[in-house]
Structures are given as C-alpha cells and as structure tokens.
Enzyme design. Structure first.
Site, PDB file in Angstrom:
ATOM      1  N   HIS A   1     -46.055  18.994 -44.466  1.00 16.01           N
ATOM      2  CA  HIS A   1     -45.543  19.889 -45.504  1.00 16.01           C
ATOM      3  C   HIS A   1     -44.079  20.215 -45.236  1.00 16.01           C
ATOM      4  O   HIS A   1     -43.639  20.228 -44.093  1.00 16.01           O
ATOM      5  CB  HIS A   1     -46.329  21.211 -45.517  1.00 16.01           C
ATOM      6  CG  HIS A   1     -47.795  21.058 -45.731  1.00 16.01           C
ATOM      7  ND1 HIS A   1     -48.649  20.752 -44.694  1.00 16.01           N
ATOM      8  CD2 HIS A   1     -48.553  21.158 -46.843  1.00 16.01           C
ATOM      9  CE1 HIS A   1     -49.888  20.670 -45.179  1.00 16.01           C
ATOM     10  NE2 HIS A   1     -49.857  20.905 -46.476  1.00 16.01           N
TER      11      HIS A   1
ATOM     12  N   HIS B   1     -56.067  20.604 -41.025  1.00 15.30           N
ATOM     13  CA  HIS B   1     -55.697  19.221 -41.299  1.00 15.30           C
ATOM     14  C   HIS B   1     -56.035  18.365 -40.084  1.00 15.30           C
ATOM     15  O   HIS B   1     -55.579  18.635 -38.982  1.00 15.30           O
ATOM     16  CB  HIS B   1     -54.195  19.114 -41.579  1.00 15.30           C
ATOM     17  CG  HIS B   1     -53.818  19.573 -42.951  1.00 15.30           C
ATOM     18  ND1 HIS B   1     -53.449  18.710 -43.936  1.00 15.30           N
ATOM     19  CD2 HIS B   1     -53.789  20.801 -43.500  1.00 15.30           C
ATOM     20  CE1 HIS B   1     -53.185  19.394 -45.036  1.00 15.30           C
ATOM     21  NE2 HIS B   1     -53.381  20.668 -44.801  1.00 15.30           N
TER      22      HIS B   1
ATOM     23  N   HIS C   1     -55.259  32.727 -45.052  1.00 15.57           N
ATOM     24  CA  HIS C   1     -55.431  31.278 -44.894  1.00 15.57           C
ATOM     25  C   HIS C   1     -56.899  30.933 -44.596  1.00 15.57           C
ATOM     26  O   HIS C   1     -57.410  29.915 -45.049  1.00 15.57           O
ATOM     27  CB  HIS C   1     -54.501  30.763 -43.795  1.00 15.57           C
ATOM     28  CG  HIS C   1     -54.520  29.272 -43.640  1.00 15.57           C
ATOM     29  ND1 HIS C   1     -54.296  28.417 -44.702  1.00 15.57           N
ATOM     30  CD2 HIS C   1     -54.755  28.481 -42.573  1.00 15.57           C
ATOM     31  CE1 HIS C   1     -54.379  27.161 -44.285  1.00 15.57           C
ATOM     32  NE2 HIS C   1     -54.664  27.174 -42.992  1.00 15.57           N
TER      33      HIS C   1
ATOM     34  N   ASN D   1     -58.477  30.260 -54.070  1.00 13.82           N
ATOM     35  CA  ASN D   1     -58.295  31.720 -54.212  1.00 13.82           C
ATOM     36  C   ASN D   1     -57.567  31.990 -55.517  1.00 13.82           C
ATOM     37  O   ASN D   1     -56.904  31.102 -56.053  1.00 13.82           O
ATOM     38  CB  ASN D   1     -57.445  32.259 -53.047  1.00 13.82           C
ATOM     39  CG  ASN D   1     -56.096  31.553 -52.969  1.00 13.82           C
ATOM     40  OD1 ASN D   1     -55.999  30.415 -52.488  1.00 13.82           O
ATOM     41  ND2 ASN D   1     -55.073  32.204 -53.476  1.00 13.82           N
TER      42      ASN D   1
ATOM     43  N   MET E   1     -48.399  24.456 -52.016  1.00 10.41           N
ATOM     44  CA  MET E   1     -47.225  24.163 -51.164  1.00 10.41           C
ATOM     45  C   MET E   1     -47.142  22.689 -50.785  1.00 10.41           C
ATOM     46  O   MET E   1     -46.530  22.350 -49.777  1.00 10.41           O
ATOM     47  CB  MET E   1     -47.298  25.015 -49.893  1.00 10.41           C
ATOM     48  CG  MET E   1     -47.451  26.500 -50.125  1.00 10.41           C
ATOM     49  SD  MET E   1     -47.710  27.369 -48.573  1.00 10.41           S
ATOM     50  CE  MET E   1     -48.240  28.990 -49.169  1.00 10.41           C
ATOM     51  N   SER E   2     -47.761  21.849 -51.569  1.00 11.44           N
ATOM     52  CA  SER E   2     -47.766  20.433 -51.178  1.00 11.44           C
ATOM     53  C   SER E   2     -47.639  19.542 -52.399  1.00 11.44           C
ATOM     54  O   SER E   2     -47.200  19.979 -53.470  1.00 11.44           O
ATOM     55  CB  SER E   2     -49.073  20.112 -50.429  1.00 11.44           C
ATOM     56  OG  SER E   2     -50.182  20.187 -51.303  1.00 11.44           O
TER      57      SER E   2
ATOM     58  N   ALA F   1     -55.396  22.265 -51.811  1.00  9.97           N
ATOM     59  CA  ALA F   1     -55.916  23.617 -52.045  1.00  9.97           C
ATOM     60  C   ALA F   1     -54.842  24.357 -52.824  1.00  9.97           C
ATOM     61  O   ALA F   1     -53.657  24.195 -52.546  1.00  9.97           O
ATOM     62  CB  ALA F   1     -56.161  24.305 -50.706  1.00  9.97           C
TER      63      ALA F   1
ATOM     64  N   SER G   1     -55.779  20.732 -47.273  1.00 10.47           N
ATOM     65  CA  SER G   1     -56.316  21.741 -46.349  1.00 10.47           C
ATOM     66  C   SER G   1     -57.817  21.942 -46.496  1.00 10.47           C
ATOM     67  O   SER G   1     -58.281  22.268 -47.587  1.00 10.47           O
ATOM     68  CB  SER G   1     -55.665  23.103 -46.613  1.00 10.47           C
ATOM     69  OG  SER G   1     -54.297  23.059 -46.388  1.00 10.47           O
TER      70      SER G   1
ATOM     71  N   TYR H   1     -42.922  23.159 -45.400  1.00 11.70           N
ATOM     72  CA  TYR H   1     -42.847  24.416 -44.638  1.00 11.70           C
ATOM     73  C   TYR H   1     -43.004  24.203 -43.136  1.00 11.70           C
ATOM     74  O   TYR H   1     -42.719  25.087 -42.339  1.00 11.70           O
ATOM     75  CB  TYR H   1     -43.874  25.455 -45.151  1.00 11.70           C
ATOM     76  CG  TYR H   1     -45.327  25.081 -44.989  1.00 11.70           C
ATOM     77  CD1 TYR H   1     -45.943  25.039 -43.741  1.00 11.70           C
ATOM     78  CD2 TYR H   1     -46.099  24.775 -46.097  1.00 11.70           C
ATOM     79  CE1 TYR H   1     -47.282  24.692 -43.595  1.00 11.70           C
ATOM     80  CE2 TYR H   1     -47.433  24.434 -45.982  1.00 11.70           C
ATOM     81  CZ  TYR H   1     -48.015  24.391 -44.718  1.00 11.70           C
ATOM     82  OH  TYR H   1     -49.324  24.041 -44.594  1.00 11.70           O
ATOM     83  N   GLU H   2     -43.436  23.017 -42.746  1.00  8.52           N
ATOM     84  CA  GLU H   2     -43.510  22.717 -41.308  1.00  8.52           C
ATOM     85  C   GLU H   2     -42.135  22.326 -40.767  1.00  8.52           C
ATOM     86  O   GLU H   2     -41.968  22.125 -39.570  1.00  8.52           O
ATOM     87  CB  GLU H   2     -44.504  21.584 -41.055  1.00  8.52           C
ATOM     88  CG  GLU H   2     -45.943  21.970 -41.367  1.00  8.52           C
ATOM     89  CD  GLU H   2     -46.882  20.782 -41.293  1.00  8.52           C
ATOM     90  OE1 GLU H   2     -47.330  20.456 -40.186  1.00  8.52           O
ATOM     91  OE2 GLU H   2     -47.175  20.172 -42.346  1.00  8.52           O
TER      92      GLU H   2
HETATM   93  N1  HPA Z   1     -50.465  29.966 -53.033  1.00  7.22           N
HETATM   94  C1  HPA Z   1     -49.865  28.882 -52.520  1.00  7.22           C
HETATM   95  N2  HPA Z   1     -50.521  27.909 -51.923  1.00  7.22           N
HETATM   96  C2  HPA Z   1     -51.860  28.011 -51.843  1.00  7.22           C
HETATM   97  C3  HPA Z   1     -52.551  29.117 -52.357  1.00  7.22           C
HETATM   98  C4  HPA Z   1     -51.810  30.149 -52.990  1.00  7.22           C
HETATM   99  O1  HPA Z   1     -52.342  31.154 -53.472  1.00  7.22           O
HETATM  100  N3  HPA Z   1     -53.875  28.900 -52.109  1.00  7.22           N
HETATM  101  C5  HPA Z   1     -53.960  27.701 -51.479  1.00  7.22           C
HETATM  102  N4  HPA Z   1     -52.748  27.168 -51.297  1.00  7.22           N
END
Ligand code: HPA
Length: 271
Positions: A80, A58, A244, A232, A208-209, A110, A27, A82-83
């Site tokens: 992903h 993306h 996001h 973050n 998440m990847s 990320a 991302s 989640y998609e």
């Molecule tokens: N959690 C899950 N996935 C992420 C995060 C997070 O804090 N930051 C970037 N991708």
C-alpha cells in the site's frame, strides 16, 4: 527495466505453467488462495524486487494453483501507499502479472461503506473509482512497451466482467451491489466531514488500495474486475469508531461468500 526481467524470469522458473487469470486478495481475504488445488506458493520475500506487504491481515505470498482445471495466480497480500511505497512499487506486481501473460485481474479489497444502502458484510462490484491518493503509478517516463503515455480510463473496470459477476452472484444467491470506490492514501481512517465530501462527489465505498494497481492494469490493457467487501460503515455513517480488528473480522466473515463467488466466476471470465 532489468528489475522486471529478473522478477519475471524468477517466477517463470518457479511456476509450472502460465495463467491467464489473476486475483489480488485484500485485507483479511486470504482464504481463496487455499481453496486452489496443486498449489505452488512463493513467499514475497523470495521474489526479487517484489514489494513486501507489512500490513496486518496480509499473508504476503504468490500462490499458483488450479480451480476446476483453470490455472490461476493469486497475490495474497499487497503493498500500500501508506506503507511508504510509491505508486509504481504498489503497481509493480500487477505489471509483472501482465508480463507473465495474465489478461484478466480480479482485485479484492476491504472497504468502508458510504452508500446508505450498504451494510457490513456486503460484496460490491466496483463500477469505477476516484483516485484521491495523490499519486499515480504512471508518473515518470512512460515505458511504451507497457502501454501508452495517456491511457484511457473510461472503462477501468471492464463492464462485461461486472455483468458476469452479477449473473454468477445471482445464480449463487450472493447479494452483489455495484458502486464507485474512492481510493485514499490512509492510513488514518476518514473523518466524518471527509466521508460527507466523498458521498457528495459520487463515492459509494472508501478504501486505501486498488486504485494504483487498476491504473497500471489498464495501462497494459488488462481487463479488470474489482470486488469490495464492505467491512464497516464509513466514519460518521457508523455510530461507533472504526477499528482495524473490526475490518479484519468482517473480512473473515465475508470470505466464504467471496470464495464461492470467485470459484463460480473465474472460469467464466473470457480473456
Ligand atoms: N476507510 C478506508 N479504508 C477502509 C475502510 C474505511 O472505512 N474500511 C476498510 N478499509
């Protein structure tokens, strides 16, 4: 099976040469692809059987190009779980890379920082992962032509590549931490209680990847390096809510450092 044959044949007809190194960009981390010279770009939509990436941030294209004489394939954008994709669909591009002759794959992503030492904007070399996605791309009949039924995962992230990454980062004066990545399903970010749990079980990063792709890469015997960009602080560690946009913005700020690291590192990743 025939899907693979078609995808590989299509890409072989479009790409000028074989590459032994591939990079998967997460991302907001697309900039590396445009730093390559003599590029051939193929939108995912044109590649047969390829999972399309619908996530914001993306690009959704395969880029072949060269980096001071080294041919590299870049996947700019990924699918992903989640998609709604299955783990096998998420891992499909990596399996195609393996069939195209790639030996080494650098996965970037990320991630949220759980380790209290981490700050947004840091790069972290992934030393190991914890699969909490509830899915595995190897479920189902095993394709023996790809790899064994029960692949070893004790060095899923090749330690030699991590050592090289550390050495190159030091030369480039780029701070590089090391840590364990917990892969969750998403798409909701974690609760503070979940982050406390992840910290207790030994996770430094959360995202998440990556996990399904790394499993498929190991199954095929590909050598893996993983680099997370801490975009973050994870939920409950950060004092504010996670958005996001914040993840994408921090990704954009870290990109320059990531591009510099990849440029210096890729030519040194021996197969
Ligand atoms: N959690 C899950 N996935 C992420 C995060 C997070 O804090 N930051 C970037 N991708």
């Amino acid at each position: 099976m025939t899907d693979f044959v078609q995808t590989v044949a299509f890409l072989e007809s479009k790409l000028p040469r074989r590459a032994s190194v591939a990079v998967v960009l997460g991302s907001g981390l697309g900039a590396f692809a445009s730093s390559l010279s003599g590029r051939t770009e193929i939108p995912y939509a044109e590649i047969p059987h390829w999972p399309q990436s619908t996530a914001v941030g993306h690009a959704g294209k395969l880029v072949f190009g060269s980096l001071s004489g080294l041919d590299v394939v870049v996947l700019s954008g990924r699918a992903h779980l989640y998609e709604g994709y299955t783990a096998a669909q998420v891992a499909y591009p990596v399996r195609v890379l393996g069939r195209l002759g790639v030996c080494s794959v650098v996965f970037t992503n990320a991630a949220g920082g759980i380790n209290p030492k981490y700050r947004p904007g840091m790069l972290v070399a992934i030393s190991d992962h914890i699969n909490l996605q509830g899915a595995n791309p190897l479920v189902g009949p095993n394709d023996e032509s790809l790899g064994p039924r029960f692949p070893d995962m004790s060095e899923a992230y090749y330690s030699r590549y991590r050592e090289l990454a550390r050495a190159v980062a030091a030369e480039q004066q780029i701070p590089l931490e090391e840590g364990v990545y917990a892969g969750l399903l998403g798409p909701s970010y974690e609760t503070p209680a979940e982050i406390r749990f992840l910290r207790t079980i030994g996770a430094d990063l959360v995202g998440m990847s990556t996990v399904a792709e790394v499993i498929a890469a190991n199954h095929m015997g590909l050598k893996v390096l993983g680099i997370s960009c801490v975009t973050n602080l994870a939920a409950g560690i950060s004092l504010h809510k996670i958005h996001h946009e914040e993840v994408l913005q921090m990704g954009a700020r870290v990109q320059e450092m990531l591009v510099r690291l990849l440029q210096a590192l890729l030519p040194r990743l021996e197969p």
